[in-house]
Design a protein around this motif. Structure first.
Motif, PDB file in Angstrom:
ATOM      1  N   PHE A   7       0.843  -1.190   0.000  1.00 63.01           N
ATOM      2  CA  PHE A   7       0.000   0.000   0.000  1.00 63.01           C
ATOM      3  C   PHE A   7       0.875   1.235   0.000  1.00 63.01           C
ATOM      4  N   GLU A   8       0.755   2.018  -1.055  1.00 59.22           N
ATOM      5  CA  GLU A   8       1.464   3.292  -1.180  1.00 59.22           C
ATOM      6  C   GLU A   8       0.461   4.273  -1.783  1.00 59.22           C
ATOM      7  N   GLU A   9       0.039   5.241  -0.981  1.00 56.86           N
ATOM      8  CA  GLU A   9      -1.033   6.140  -1.408  1.00 56.86           C
ATOM      9  C   GLU A   9      -0.737   6.833  -2.725  1.00 56.86           C
ATOM     10  N   ASN A  10       0.518   7.123  -3.016  1.00 63.38           N
ATOM     11  CA  ASN A  10       0.869   7.897  -4.205  1.00 63.38           C
ATOM     12  C   ASN A  10       1.175   7.028  -5.419  1.00 63.38           C
ATOM     13  N   ASP A  35      -6.861   8.803  -5.658  1.00 68.43           N
ATOM     14  CA  ASP A  35      -8.054   9.140  -4.865  1.00 68.43           C
ATOM     15  C   ASP A  35      -8.635   7.894  -4.201  1.00 68.43           C
ATOM     16  N   LEU A  36      -8.691   6.777  -4.944  1.00 70.05           N
ATOM     17  CA  LEU A  36      -9.179   5.525  -4.372  1.00 70.05           C
ATOM     18  C   LEU A  36      -8.246   5.021  -3.278  1.00 70.05           C
ATOM     19  N   ASN A  37      -6.928   5.127  -3.513  1.00 69.95           N
ATOM     20  CA  ASN A  37      -5.969   4.720  -2.481  1.00 69.95           C
ATOM     21  C   ASN A  37      -6.231   5.465  -1.183  1.00 69.95           C
ATOM     22  N   ARG A  38      -6.359   6.761  -1.300  1.00 71.69           N
ATOM     23  CA  ARG A  38      -6.523   7.596  -0.099  1.00 71.69           C
ATOM     24  C   ARG A  38      -7.854   7.318   0.589  1.00 71.69           C
ATOM     25  N   ALA A  39      -8.881   7.044  -0.215  1.00 69.84           N
ATOM     26  CA  ALA A  39     -10.182   6.742   0.367  1.00 69.84           C
ATOM     27  C   ALA A  39     -10.206   5.355   1.016  1.00 69.84           C
ATOM     28  N   SER A  40      -9.269   4.486   0.646  1.00 76.49           N
ATOM     29  CA  SER A  40      -9.187   3.145   1.223  1.00 76.49           C
ATOM     30  C   SER A  40      -8.340   3.088   2.483  1.00 76.49           C
ATOM     31  N   ALA A  41      -7.506   4.100   2.699  1.00 77.37           N
ATOM     32  CA  ALA A  41      -6.491   4.042   3.745  1.00 77.37           C
ATOM     33  C   ALA A  41      -7.079   3.801   5.136  1.00 77.37           C
ATOM     34  N   ALA A  42      -8.114   4.530   5.498  1.00 73.03           N
ATOM     35  CA  ALA A  42      -8.669   4.398   6.848  1.00 73.03           C
ATOM     36  C   ALA A  42      -9.212   2.987   7.069  1.00 73.03           C
ATOM     37  N   TYR A  43      -9.908   2.443   6.086  1.00 75.01           N
ATOM     38  CA  TYR A  43     -10.458   1.088   6.216  1.00 75.01           C
ATOM     39  C   TYR A  43      -9.336   0.076   6.418  1.00 75.01           C
ATOM     40  N   LEU A  44      -8.291   0.198   5.640  1.00 75.27           N
ATOM     41  CA  LEU A  44      -7.171  -0.743   5.749  1.00 75.27           C
ATOM     42  C   LEU A  44      -6.500  -0.650   7.117  1.00 75.27           C
ATOM     43  N   ARG A  45      -6.342   0.567   7.617  1.00 72.71           N
ATOM     44  CA  ARG A  45      -5.670   0.739   8.915  1.00 72.71           C
ATOM     45  C   ARG A  45      -6.572   0.301  10.070  1.00 72.71           C
ATOM     46  N   GLY A  67      -5.689   3.543 -18.210  1.00 71.88           N
ATOM     47  CA  GLY A  67      -5.028   3.003 -17.024  1.00 71.88           C
ATOM     48  C   GLY A  67      -5.790   3.168 -15.731  1.00 71.88           C
ATOM     49  N   THR A  68      -7.052   3.577 -15.797  1.00 74.90           N
ATOM     50  CA  THR A  68      -7.853   3.842 -14.607  1.00 74.90           C
ATOM     51  C   THR A  68      -8.927   2.775 -14.443  1.00 74.90           C
ATOM     52  N   LEU A  69      -9.288   2.473 -13.209  1.00 75.52           N
ATOM     53  CA  LEU A  69     -10.299   1.458 -12.944  1.00 75.52           C
ATOM     54  C   LEU A  69     -11.628   1.817 -13.608  1.00 75.52           C
ATOM     55  N   VAL A  70     -12.447   0.799 -13.826  1.00 72.76           N
ATOM     56  CA  VAL A  70     -13.766   0.966 -14.439  1.00 72.76           C
ATOM     57  C   VAL A  70     -14.803   0.499 -13.425  1.00 72.76           C
ATOM     58  N   LEU A  71     -15.536   1.446 -12.847  1.00 71.69           N
ATOM     59  CA  LEU A  71     -16.420   1.149 -11.728  1.00 71.69           C
ATOM     60  C   LEU A  71     -17.781   1.805 -11.941  1.00 71.69           C
ATOM     61  N   GLY A  72     -18.823   0.987 -11.955  1.00 73.67           N
ATOM     62  CA  GLY A  72     -20.167   1.537 -12.012  1.00 73.67           C
ATOM     63  C   GLY A  72     -21.036   0.916 -13.084  1.00 73.67           C
ATOM     64  N   PRO A  73     -22.288   1.324 -13.148  1.00 70.52           N
ATOM     65  CA  PRO A  73     -23.235   0.769 -14.110  1.00 70.52           C
ATOM     66  C   PRO A  73     -22.834   1.069 -15.547  1.00 70.52           C
ATOM     67  N   ILE A 116      -5.792  -4.445  -5.066  1.00 72.42           N
ATOM     68  CA  ILE A 116      -5.845  -4.774  -3.639  1.00 72.42           C
ATOM     69  C   ILE A 116      -5.986  -3.506  -2.804  1.00 72.42           C
ATOM     70  N   MET A 117      -5.136  -2.521  -3.073  1.00 71.38           N
ATOM     71  CA  MET A 117      -5.152  -1.345  -2.200  1.00 71.38           C
ATOM     72  C   MET A 117      -6.347  -0.441  -2.452  1.00 71.38           C
ATOM     73  N   THR A 118      -6.985  -0.542  -3.606  1.00 74.78           N
ATOM     74  CA  THR A 118      -8.169   0.289  -3.868  1.00 74.78           C
ATOM     75  C   THR A 118      -9.479  -0.419  -3.539  1.00 74.78           C
ATOM     76  N   ALA A 119      -9.437  -1.708  -3.201  1.00 74.86           N
ATOM     77  CA  ALA A 119     -10.660  -2.497  -3.044  1.00 74.86           C
ATOM     78  C   ALA A 119     -11.652  -1.913  -2.033  1.00 74.86           C
ATOM     79  N   PRO A 120     -11.216  -1.439  -0.867  1.00 73.31           N
ATOM     80  CA  PRO A 120     -12.210  -0.905   0.074  1.00 73.31           C
ATOM     81  C   PRO A 120     -13.017   0.253  -0.507  1.00 73.31           C
ATOM     82  N   ALA A 121     -12.336   1.215  -1.138  1.00 77.47           N
ATOM     83  CA  ALA A 121     -13.049   2.369  -1.684  1.00 77.47           C
ATOM     84  C   ALA A 121     -13.792   2.013  -2.966  1.00 77.47           C
ATOM     85  N   ALA A 122     -13.208   1.151  -3.804  1.00 76.53           N
ATOM     86  CA  ALA A 122     -13.857   0.771  -5.061  1.00 76.53           C
ATOM     87  C   ALA A 122     -15.164   0.030  -4.786  1.00 76.53           C
TER      88      ALA A 122
END
Length: 356
Positions: free
Chosen positions: A47-50, A58-68, A297-303, A321-327
């Motif tokens: 996990f590296e936010e940057n 943005d997804l990394n940062r939004a996942s950080a609290a859940y992971l910690r 190169g960006t995730l594809v999320l949504g309807p 892996i590191m974006t899964a909580p927020a994604a």
């Protein structure tokens, strides 16, 4: 009839299924005999936010609290290593990753096998952390089962049919029906879309090979940071007393149960060897995973914009892996009609609509 069928039992699929289970009944279908069999089980798990760009960060940062908060992270650190002629690339990577430069003596104190004759530049990020991938995957699976969701393994999808109230999926010789279908099939996501008559997003699976080496020179590597070559041309990561070394290859392949490319692996090991004093004398094992990207190169999320009850959770690349909580939370928020935590620009940048 179920509310949701999720196709794919990697981290993307199981996390989405667990979040959606709070909104209705869920069945997850996985073609292999275990969850996390493909890319999720073959990740460097750092996990590296940057790491990444734009919406991925943005997804990394939004996942950080859940992971910690759930105790999935542990200290590791990331050291950038550049050759003497790598100055420009080194400066670029330091800026992108928000790293602090090191004197070579400082780097040698952390990783004593670095070669002073070839290493010209080093930098460190103390914020990089290991992710307990297996425990996170199993926790999502437990959360799914706790509210009545189910996982079905050994269930490769062979047909998808539009029915009046949603979708009928044939998998493993059985049929399943649901109002909404979540495509979290990793490298196979475009193939799943084709079965459903949904336009592809242009996934490009890329192989990533790895070698497991004995601890170099008998050193205790447990406290070493992960090493990263400038331009991500190789990396080495401590793992259970061994060292995982990858050429960071990105060769395009068809979806398959990936295996290491021996020639590419040898080239990557040579790049690693150039930067260290301990030669590679033995490869204990090798393996590979697939990292699937779309054109930006960006995730594809949504309807899906044309068929909103077909929900994409794909294109994770090397960030799944590191974006899964927020994604997964974003998927659930969009399905539930809730305002996402992520800002509107980020949500639009992740939407499959951008690819049409």
């Amino acid at each position: 009839m179920q509310d949701f069928i999720v196709i794919g039992g990697g981290m993307a699929g199981i996390s989405a299924a667990a979040r959606l289970a709070d909104l209705g009944s869920v069945t997850l279908l996985e073609m292999e005999d275990a969850l996390g069999y493909h890319s999720s089980g073959r990740s460097a798990a750092l996990f590296e936010e940057n790491y990444g760009h734009g919406p991925t960060i943005d997804l990394n940062r939004a996942s950080a609290a859940y992971l910690r908060e759930n105790g999935y992270l542990s200290p590791r650190g990331l050291m950038l290593v550049g050759a003497k002629d790598d100055g420009a690339g080194f400066a670029r990577d330091v800026d992108e990753l928000g790293m602090a430069t090191l004197e070579l003596e400082e780097a040698l104190a952390m990783v004593p096998i670095l070669n002073p004759g070839t290493v010209g530049y080093t930098a460190i990020s103390g914020a990089a952390e290991d992710i307990d991938t297996d425990r996170m995957l199993q926790d999502f699976a437990k959360a799914l089962r706790a509210v009545g969701g189910r996982t079905v393994t050994k269930a490769p999808v062979t047909a998808i049919t539009r029915i009046q109230d949603g979708w009928e999926v044939t998998a493993g010789g059985q049929t399943y029906q649901a109002r909404q279908l979540v495509n979290a099939a990793g490298a196979w996501a475009d193939q799943v879309a084709a079965l459903a008559g949904v336009a592809a997003i242009g996934l490009q699976p890329k192989r990533r090979s790895m070698a497991r080496l004995p601890a170099p020179g008998g050193h205790d590597v447990s406290g070493w940071p992960m090493l990263l070559g400038v331009g991500e041309t190789w990396y080495a990561k401590p793992d259970a007393g061994k060292l995982l070394v990858s050429p960071a290859d990105t060769g395009l392949v068809d979806p398959h149960d990936a295996y290491a490319d021996d020639m590419v692996l040898a080239e990557g090991l040579a790049r690693y060897e150039e930067m260290v004093t301990e030669p590679v004398t033995r490869v204990e094992s090798s393996f590979a995973g697939l990292r699937s990207f779309v054109r930006d190169g960006t995730l594809v999320l949504g309807p899906d914009p044309d068929q909103p009850d077909f929900i994409w959770c794909a294109g994770q690349g090397g960030y799944g892996i590191m974006t899964a909580p927020a994604a997964s939370q974003l998927i659930a928020d969009l399905v539930a009609g809730r305002a996402p935590v992520l800002d509107a620009d980020t949500v639009a940048a992740l939407s499959p609509a951008r690819l049409r």
